[in-house]
Design a protein around this motif. Structure first.
Motif, PDB file in Angstrom:
ATOM      1  N   ASN A  24      36.484  32.280  42.710  1.00 40.90           N
ATOM      2  CA  ASN A  24      36.252  30.738  42.992  1.00 40.90           C
ATOM      3  C   ASN A  24      37.575  30.142  43.034  1.00 40.90           C
ATOM      4  OD1 ASN A  24      33.479  31.586  43.022  1.00 40.90           O
ATOM      5  ND2 ASN A  24      33.258  30.126  41.242  1.00 40.90           N
ATOM      6  N   GLY A  25      37.971  29.238  44.191  1.00 38.01           N
ATOM      7  CA  GLY A  25      39.272  28.757  44.351  1.00 38.01           C
ATOM      8  C   GLY A  25      39.646  28.317  45.860  1.00 38.01           C
ATOM      9  N   THR A  26      40.702  27.781  45.954  1.00 35.67           N
ATOM     10  CA  THR A  26      41.214  27.474  47.322  1.00 35.67           C
ATOM     11  C   THR A  26      41.854  28.714  47.974  1.00 35.67           C
ATOM     12  OG1 THR A  26      41.478  25.008  46.463  1.00 35.67           O
ATOM     13  CG2 THR A  26      42.459  25.855  48.574  1.00 35.67           C
ATOM     14  N   TYR A  27      41.515  29.146  49.255  1.00 37.25           N
ATOM     15  CA  TYR A  27      41.982  30.130  49.879  1.00 37.25           C
ATOM     16  C   TYR A  27      42.404  29.171  51.231  1.00 37.25           C
ATOM     17  CZ  TYR A  27      39.289  33.712  47.283  1.00 37.25           C
ATOM     18  OH  TYR A  27      38.828  34.587  46.492  1.00 37.25           O
ATOM     19  N   VAL A  28      43.690  29.791  51.658  1.00 40.23           N
ATOM     20  CA  VAL A  28      44.420  28.952  52.752  1.00 40.23           C
ATOM     21  C   VAL A  28      44.723  30.337  53.426  1.00 40.23           C
ATOM     22  CG1 VAL A  28      46.248  27.858  53.622  1.00 40.23           C
ATOM     23  CG2 VAL A  28      45.277  27.048  51.613  1.00 40.23           C
ATOM     24  N   PHE A  29      44.067  30.419  54.918  1.00 33.61           N
ATOM     25  CA  PHE A  29      44.383  31.669  55.820  1.00 33.61           C
ATOM     26  C   PHE A  29      44.980  31.173  56.793  1.00 33.61           C
ATOM     27  CE2 PHE A  29      40.225  32.446  53.699  1.00 33.61           C
ATOM     28  CZ  PHE A  29      40.611  33.863  53.314  1.00 33.61           C
TER      29      PHE A  29
ATOM     30  N   ASN B 266      30.664  26.081  51.389  1.00 33.97           N
ATOM     31  CA  ASN B 266      31.763  26.605  51.532  1.00 33.97           C
ATOM     32  C   ASN B 266      32.292  26.001  52.809  1.00 33.97           C
ATOM     33  OD1 ASN B 266      32.441  27.958  49.295  1.00 33.97           O
ATOM     34  ND2 ASN B 266      31.173  29.505  50.057  1.00 33.97           N
ATOM     35  N   THR B 267      32.699  24.665  52.911  1.00 29.71           N
ATOM     36  CA  THR B 267      33.289  24.453  54.221  1.00 29.71           C
ATOM     37  C   THR B 267      34.523  24.657  54.472  1.00 29.71           C
ATOM     38  OG1 THR B 267      31.884  22.311  54.115  1.00 29.71           O
ATOM     39  CG2 THR B 267      33.517  22.170  55.699  1.00 29.71           C
ATOM     40  N   PHE B 268      34.744  25.235  55.720  1.00 29.43           N
ATOM     41  CA  PHE B 268      35.956  25.880  56.250  1.00 29.43           C
ATOM     42  C   PHE B 268      36.520  24.830  56.945  1.00 29.43           C
ATOM     43  CE2 PHE B 268      33.857  29.535  54.757  1.00 29.43           C
ATOM     44  CZ  PHE B 268      34.752  30.629  54.432  1.00 29.43           C
ATOM     45  N   VAL B 269      37.917  24.334  56.786  1.00 28.21           N
ATOM     46  CA  VAL B 269      38.568  23.339  57.508  1.00 28.21           C
ATOM     47  C   VAL B 269      39.777  23.763  58.327  1.00 28.21           C
ATOM     48  CG1 VAL B 269      39.937  20.921  57.168  1.00 28.21           C
ATOM     49  CG2 VAL B 269      38.274  21.408  55.484  1.00 28.21           C
ATOM     50  N   ILE B 270      39.790  23.565  59.495  1.00 26.26           N
ATOM     51  CA  ILE B 270      40.541  23.835  60.654  1.00 26.26           C
ATOM     52  C   ILE B 270      41.731  22.933  60.516  1.00 26.26           C
ATOM     53  CG2 ILE B 270      41.154  24.336  63.125  1.00 26.26           C
ATOM     54  CD1 ILE B 270      38.184  25.218  63.059  1.00 26.26           C
ATOM     55  N   THR B 271      43.039  23.258  60.272  1.00 23.63           N
ATOM     56  CA  THR B 271      44.309  22.306  60.481  1.00 23.63           C
ATOM     57  C   THR B 271      45.317  23.108  61.279  1.00 23.63           C
ATOM     58  OG1 THR B 271      44.976  23.108  58.312  1.00 23.63           O
ATOM     59  CG2 THR B 271      43.794  21.020  58.420  1.00 23.63           C
ATOM     60  N   ASN B 272      46.274  22.418  61.789  1.00 22.62           N
ATOM     61  CA  ASN B 272      47.526  22.849  62.191  1.00 22.62           C
ATOM     62  C   ASN B 272      47.046  23.856  63.656  1.00 22.62           C
ATOM     63  OD1 ASN B 272      48.972  22.026  60.282  1.00 22.62           O
ATOM     64  ND2 ASN B 272      48.716  23.756  58.859  1.00 22.62           N
ATOM     65  N   PHE B 273      46.049  23.437  64.207  1.00 18.57           N
ATOM     66  CA  PHE B 273      45.528  23.993  65.259  1.00 18.57           C
ATOM     67  C   PHE B 273      46.289  23.932  66.553  1.00 18.57           C
ATOM     68  CE2 PHE B 273      42.822  24.851  69.184  1.00 18.57           C
ATOM     69  CZ  PHE B 273      42.024  25.978  68.829  1.00 18.57           C
TER      70      PHE B 273
ATOM     71  N   SER C 285      31.653  17.633  63.610  1.00 17.97           N
ATOM     72  CA  SER C 285      33.058  17.996  63.243  1.00 17.97           C
ATOM     73  C   SER C 285      33.633  19.341  64.159  1.00 17.97           C
ATOM     74  CB  SER C 285      33.436  18.014  61.719  1.00 17.97           C
ATOM     75  OG  SER C 285      34.941  18.153  61.706  1.00 17.97           O
ATOM     76  N   ILE C 286      34.670  19.018  64.737  1.00 21.09           N
ATOM     77  CA  ILE C 286      35.247  20.191  65.491  1.00 21.09           C
ATOM     78  C   ILE C 286      36.432  20.787  64.635  1.00 21.09           C
ATOM     79  CG2 ILE C 286      34.440  19.675  67.815  1.00 21.09           C
ATOM     80  CD1 ILE C 286      37.471  18.852  68.301  1.00 21.09           C
ATOM     81  N   SER C 287      36.830  20.183  63.509  1.00 16.26           N
ATOM     82  CA  SER C 287      37.699  20.800  62.177  1.00 16.26           C
ATOM     83  C   SER C 287      37.040  21.231  61.270  1.00 16.26           C
ATOM     84  CB  SER C 287      38.468  19.363  62.156  1.00 16.26           C
ATOM     85  OG  SER C 287      39.328  19.139  63.356  1.00 16.26           O
ATOM     86  N   GLU C 288      35.762  21.297  61.231  1.00 13.18           N
ATOM     87  CA  GLU C 288      35.102  22.160  60.117  1.00 13.18           C
ATOM     88  C   GLU C 288      33.976  22.940  60.503  1.00 13.18           C
ATOM     89  OE1 GLU C 288      34.980  18.687  56.493  1.00 13.18           O
ATOM     90  OE2 GLU C 288      33.790  18.503  58.197  1.00 13.18           O
ATOM     91  N   ILE C 289      33.955  24.208  59.774  1.00 12.20           N
ATOM     92  CA  ILE C 289      32.988  25.280  60.324  1.00 12.20           C
ATOM     93  C   ILE C 289      32.536  25.912  58.960  1.00 12.20           C
ATOM     94  CG2 ILE C 289      34.090  26.051  62.375  1.00 12.20           C
ATOM     95  CD1 ILE C 289      35.179  28.532  60.907  1.00 12.20           C
ATOM     96  N   LEU C 290      31.096  26.210  59.091  1.00  8.26           N
ATOM     97  CA  LEU C 290      30.265  26.898  58.217  1.00  8.26           C
ATOM     98  C   LEU C 290      30.097  28.182  58.585  1.00  8.26           C
ATOM     99  CD1 LEU C 290      27.508  23.980  57.569  1.00  8.26           C
ATOM    100  CD2 LEU C 290      29.572  24.238  56.220  1.00  8.26           C
TER     101      LEU C 290
END
Length: 162
Positions: A152-157, A118-125, A106-111
């Motif tokens: 613990n919770g949802t972070y959006v950067f 903790n899988t970081f999801v890339i959106t709005n790229f 997946s090029i839309s998810e990074i570790l």
């Protein structure tokens, strides 16, 4: 003998035509530039050739403006075999420095730091604008037992290239 000469000439002419139509080097008009895979292109878009620093336009934690990330920056560097990051004001989500990788194919998810919790999801790229959103449902390593209660919770950067 006359037929052999004609047949030999015909074969040589046919061979020459076949070779000239194969292209090869010289001005055949073909593009010898290798095509990048989707992962190679995403890596180039994210880190450029020497690394890219992103700053946050906003950071939320559980849908509320996050605190403690006043001067947050994330610098990504990488090659096919080695991907690193550094941050300022990234704690508790990021260490000051570490490694990152695409999650599988997946090029839309990074570790980050090989932490599959903790899988970081890339959106709005947008490579042209140098912006993207990085979202993670964060679980601190050790959780409450390690004194990390409340992180613990949802972070959006929401990030933009500096």
């Amino acid at each position: 003998m006359f037929r052999i000469k004609h047949l030999s000439f015909l074969l040589i002419a046919l061979f020459a035509l076949t070779l000239s139509s194969c292209g090869g080097g010289g001005g055949g008009g073909g593009d010898d530039t290798p095509t990048l895979t989707a992962e190679e292109q995403r890596l180039l878009d994210l880190v450029g050739t020497t690394g890219v620093t992103y700053e946050a336009t906003s950071i939320t934690f559980n849908d509320v403006a996050a605190t403690g990330f006043d001067d947050f920056t994330l610098t990504l560097r990488g090659t096919a075999s080695s991907k690193t990051y550094s941050t300022t004001d990234g704690d508790p989500v990021f260490k000051a420095t570490g490694s990152w990788a695409f999650k599988g194919t997946s090029i839309s998810e990074i570790l980050i730091d090989s932490n599959s919790n903790n899988t970081f999801v890339i959106t709005n790229f947008s490579a042209s604008a140098g912006t993207f959103t990085l979202t993670v449902d964060f679980v601190a390593s050790g959780g409450v037992a390690a004194g990390m209660n409340g992180t613990n919770g949802t972070y959006v950067f929401n990030l933009v290239k500096q």
